[in-house]
Design an enzyme around this catalytic site. Structure first.
Site, PDB file in Angstrom:
ATOM      1  N   GLU A 130      -2.510  -8.980   3.019  1.00 36.73           N
ATOM      2  CA  GLU A 130      -2.864  -9.558   4.321  1.00 36.73           C
ATOM      3  C   GLU A 130      -4.356  -9.466   4.610  1.00 36.73           C
ATOM      4  OE1 GLU A 130      -2.188  -5.195   5.311  1.00 36.73           O
ATOM      5  OE2 GLU A 130      -1.536  -6.659   3.807  1.00 36.73           O
ATOM      6  N   CYS A 137       0.838  -1.197   0.000  1.00 37.44           N
ATOM      7  CA  CYS A 137       0.000   0.000   0.000  1.00 37.44           C
ATOM      8  C   CYS A 137       0.880   1.257   0.000  1.00 37.44           C
ATOM      9  CB  CYS A 137      -0.992  -0.042   1.149  1.00 37.44           C
ATOM     10  SG  CYS A 137      -2.374   1.122   0.943  1.00 37.44           S
ATOM     11  N   HIS A 166      -3.770  -4.633  -0.142  1.00 35.56           N
ATOM     12  CA  HIS A 166      -3.351  -5.257   1.118  1.00 35.56           C
ATOM     13  C   HIS A 166      -3.450  -6.773   0.979  1.00 35.56           C
ATOM     14  CE1 HIS A 166      -3.011  -1.752   3.815  1.00 35.56           C
ATOM     15  NE2 HIS A 166      -3.927  -1.214   3.030  1.00 35.56           N
TER      16      HIS A 166
END
Length: 199
Positions: A179, A76, A177
């Site tokens: 994750e 990001c 992202h």
């Protein structure tokens, strides 16, 4: 050991949980020697370009990151900090990947920030792509992006195309992202951690 750069007090719980699920041995750190000795380095980021660059500078990490030879992944804002410049705050960045982080254009059906799920369009064959295809969706939250260019491994369309995954040498960036991108994100992180380290 994976070095997750922690210089700004960001909430890194989602990222660290993902690394735990992958069985990765990692450390949250801003120590230059620990980062230099790591097999892989991750630069997450939430906030502004100025706050991100200021935090790196205050911790003496700008030259450290510029001289790394092992795989480095910016996530990001972390990806944007790898670029030459950011329109946000009009600030020079690390200059590891050519390009500028530019403000996305807001349209009636495309508000800024770009927030939510969108799919990747892979442009080049890469080890990061293993097990993935153009029907896979990932999670974005951002207002600035790098225009799609020759360094783009994958692009995304949100009114206009921008770079979603970028690579130059051992430096990688993901505008989304991973994750927070469910199974697809886990595959991407695992593929990154599987890259050969020259450290």
């Amino acid at each position: 050991m994976i070095a997750v750069i922690d210089v700004s007090g960001n909430n890194l719980t989602s990222l660290t949980n993902a690394l735990i699920r992958l069985g990765g041995h990692f450390a949250l750190t801003h120590d230059a020697q620990e980062i230099q000795k790591a097999s892989h380095v991750i630069l997450p980021g939430v906030g502004t370009a100025r706050s991100g660059m200021t935090a790196l500078q205050q911790n003496g990490l700008i030259d450290v990151l510029r001289t790394l030879t092992q795989p480095l992944l910016g996530i990001c804002l972390g990806m944007q900090l790898l670029l030459e410049y950011s329109e946000e705050d009009d600030i020079p960045c690390l200059g590891l990947i050519p390009g500028v982080a530019e403000l996305l254009k807001a349209e009636r059906n495309h508000p800024v920030p770009h927030m939510g799920w969108n799919n990747l369009h892979w442009q080049k064959t890469s080890s990061l792509q293993q097990g993935l295809n153009n029907s896979d969706y990932v999670y974005f939250v951002h207002s600035y992006a790098l225009k799609a260019d020759d360094y783009a491994l994958a692009r995304c369309r949100y009114h206009e195309e921008f770079t979603a995954v970028v690579k130059k040498g051992n430096f990688y960036g993901m505008q989304f992202h991973p994750e927070k991108s469910a199974d697809v994100g886990m595959v991407l992180l695992n593929n990154f951690l599987s890259l050969e380290s020259k450290c």
